[in-house]
Design a protein around this motif. Structure first.
Motif, PDB file in Angstrom:
ATOM      1  N   SER A   1       0.740  -1.187   0.104  1.00 38.39           N
ATOM      2  CA  SER A   1       0.104  -0.061   0.048  1.00 38.39           C
ATOM      3  C   SER A   1       0.876   1.274   0.002  1.00 38.39           C
TER       4      SER A   1
ATOM      5  N   SER B   1       3.417  11.396  -3.896  1.00 39.27           N
ATOM      6  CA  SER B   1       3.068  11.862  -2.573  1.00 39.27           C
ATOM      7  C   SER B   1       4.160  12.073  -1.918  1.00 39.27           C
TER       8      SER B   1
ATOM      9  N   TYR C   1       4.148  12.582   1.448  1.00 42.27           N
ATOM     10  CA  TYR C   1       3.503  12.347   3.039  1.00 42.27           C
ATOM     11  C   TYR C   1       4.928  11.670   3.488  1.00 42.27           C
TER      12      TYR C   1
ATOM     13  N   ARG D   1      -3.338  17.441   1.771  1.00 39.28           N
ATOM     14  CA  ARG D   1      -3.166  17.497   2.999  1.00 39.28           C
ATOM     15  C   ARG D   1      -4.166  17.946   3.862  1.00 39.28           C
TER      16      ARG D   1
ATOM     17  N   PHE E   1      -9.482  16.694   2.644  1.00 33.04           N
ATOM     18  CA  PHE E   1     -10.278  16.014   2.944  1.00 33.04           C
ATOM     19  C   PHE E   1      -9.726  15.227   4.262  1.00 33.04           C
TER      20      PHE E   1
ATOM     21  N   ILE F   1      -8.034  12.275   6.216  1.00 34.35           N
ATOM     22  CA  ILE F   1      -7.572  11.382   4.936  1.00 34.35           C
ATOM     23  C   ILE F   1      -6.688  12.300   4.084  1.00 34.35           C
ATOM     24  N   GLU F   2      -5.470  11.917   3.659  1.00 36.55           N
ATOM     25  CA  GLU F   2      -4.609  12.611   2.880  1.00 36.55           C
ATOM     26  C   GLU F   2      -4.725  12.001   1.196  1.00 36.55           C
ATOM     27  N   VAL F   3      -4.872  12.999   0.428  1.00 33.83           N
ATOM     28  CA  VAL F   3      -4.889  12.336  -0.957  1.00 33.83           C
ATOM     29  C   VAL F   3      -3.460  13.043  -1.695  1.00 33.83           C
TER      30      VAL F   3
END
Length: 345
Positions: A187, A196, A198, A310, A313, A316-318
């Motif tokens: 994942s 990303s 993140y 960031r 949403f 939840i991070e897109v």
């Protein structure tokens, strides 16, 4: 009056570049203040200079600032890489992700993470080797695409079609490595290949920044060669330019920039396509002017995409790559249509 007009022409790209980087700084400050614990712009600036609440400094410096700085240099790297590729191929559709360079770097990075990670998801070798793997993956893929596309020169649409095919092949290889690797990495790797920032940290930033600055500086030093190449091979050879050597050198700089960006941010798409086009329309085709403005636009695109991903949403991070694709895909279709009308197909 003619002298004044000439000076204004020279200054215009400088003013535009200063303006775009002022907007970049503004977006960085606003992004740094957004999140679960919002900070005002004044608190952000105070924390950056070591003043204000200690909690604010921790939130900003330890958690938000690394990903913001990483987004800044990733966007700049992808944009300059795209500007170089479009220049050396004379193809307005060329960009690192569309001709497979990003996919090649992604394949190399996933291979690196799969081979050199233990059961605790920790690297068994230094992260300093990651950009090298990404660079090699990007460079080898770019050379394969160029060799397969070459037939008395590089036709724009042949390059694009072969690049798409090679990118699909490399993406298949990336998927295979993800499946063969530990299940806990699947994942994470999938999110990473989307693009990303993140989980960015200062160790990643410390590796990325020197390489990005060095390669962008080299691209500016090669500005004369790039401007000559854009005149065509015959004219470039006539003025004494070593065309093939310069083209290979610029290709290595481009793939290096793509490699370091992909190594730490994954496959963020369309930045290398959008930023040079926007820059060329605003400051013109002269490489030294266009590349700096393009770097600013690229940084802005990735910063805004990461900011939206960031906070839009939360919790939840897109991934940032989702937002750049949402803007870039329609623009790519627009470019295809305009190129077809010009007889590019």
């Amino acid at each position: 009056m003619k002298i004044f007009n000439h000076l204004e022409f020279i200054r215009r790209p400088i003013y535009a570049t200063i303006l775009v980087f002022l907007v970049v700084i503004t977006v960085m400050i606003l992004s740094a203040g957004s999140g679960e614990f919002p900070l005002s712009p004044l608190n952000v600036v105070s924390a950056l200079f070591g003043y204000g609440d200690g909690f604010n400094q921790t939130i900003l410096i330890d958690f938000r600032l690394p990903r913001i700085v990483l987004a800044l240099f990733v966007g700049m790297s992808l944009a300059v890489s795209g500007a170089i590729l479009q220049g050396i191929t004379k193809n307005p559709l060329a960009s690192p992700d569309l001709i497979g360079v990003t996919a090649g770097a992604s394949f190399a990075v996933v291979l690196f993470l799969t081979l050199f990670s233990d059961e605790n998801n920790s690297l068994t070798v230094s992260i300093q080797w990651l950009p090298l793997f990404a660079f090699l993956g990007a460079t080898i893929t770019a050379l394969v695409v160029f060799l397969l596309s070459w037939k008395n020169g590089i036709a724009p649409f042949r390059l694009l079609l072969i690049g798409i095919a090679v990118a699909a092949f490399m993406q298949a290889g990336t998927t295979i490595w993800i499946l063969l690797g530990p299940i806990y990495q699947a994942s994470q790797a999938t999110i990473w290949t989307t693009g990303s920032i993140y989980g960015a940290n200062w160790s990643q930033v410390s590796v990325l920044i020197p390489w990005a600055i060095l390669l962008i500086a080299i691209s500016l030093l090669l500005r004369r060669q790039m401007n000559i190449l854009e005149l065509g091979d015959d004219i470039a050879t006539g003025v004494g330019s070593r065309v093939q050597r310069n083209r290979v050198l610029l290709l290595l700089v481009s793939t290096g920039l793509t490699g370091i960006a992909v190594a730490f941010a994954g496959g963020i798409g369309f930045v290398g396509l959008l930023a040079p086009h926007i820059a060329r329309r605003i400051v013109g085709p002269k490489f030294q002017s266009m590349v700096l403005f393009s770097a600013g636009i690229g940084a802005l695109l990735v910063l805004i995409a990461d900011w939206i991903g960031r906070v839009a949403f939360a919790p939840i991070e897109v991934p940032a790559g989702v937002w750049t694709a949402a803007v870039g895909a329609p623009y790519f279709i627009f470019l295809l249509i305009t190129q077809r009308k010009k007889g590019g197909a």
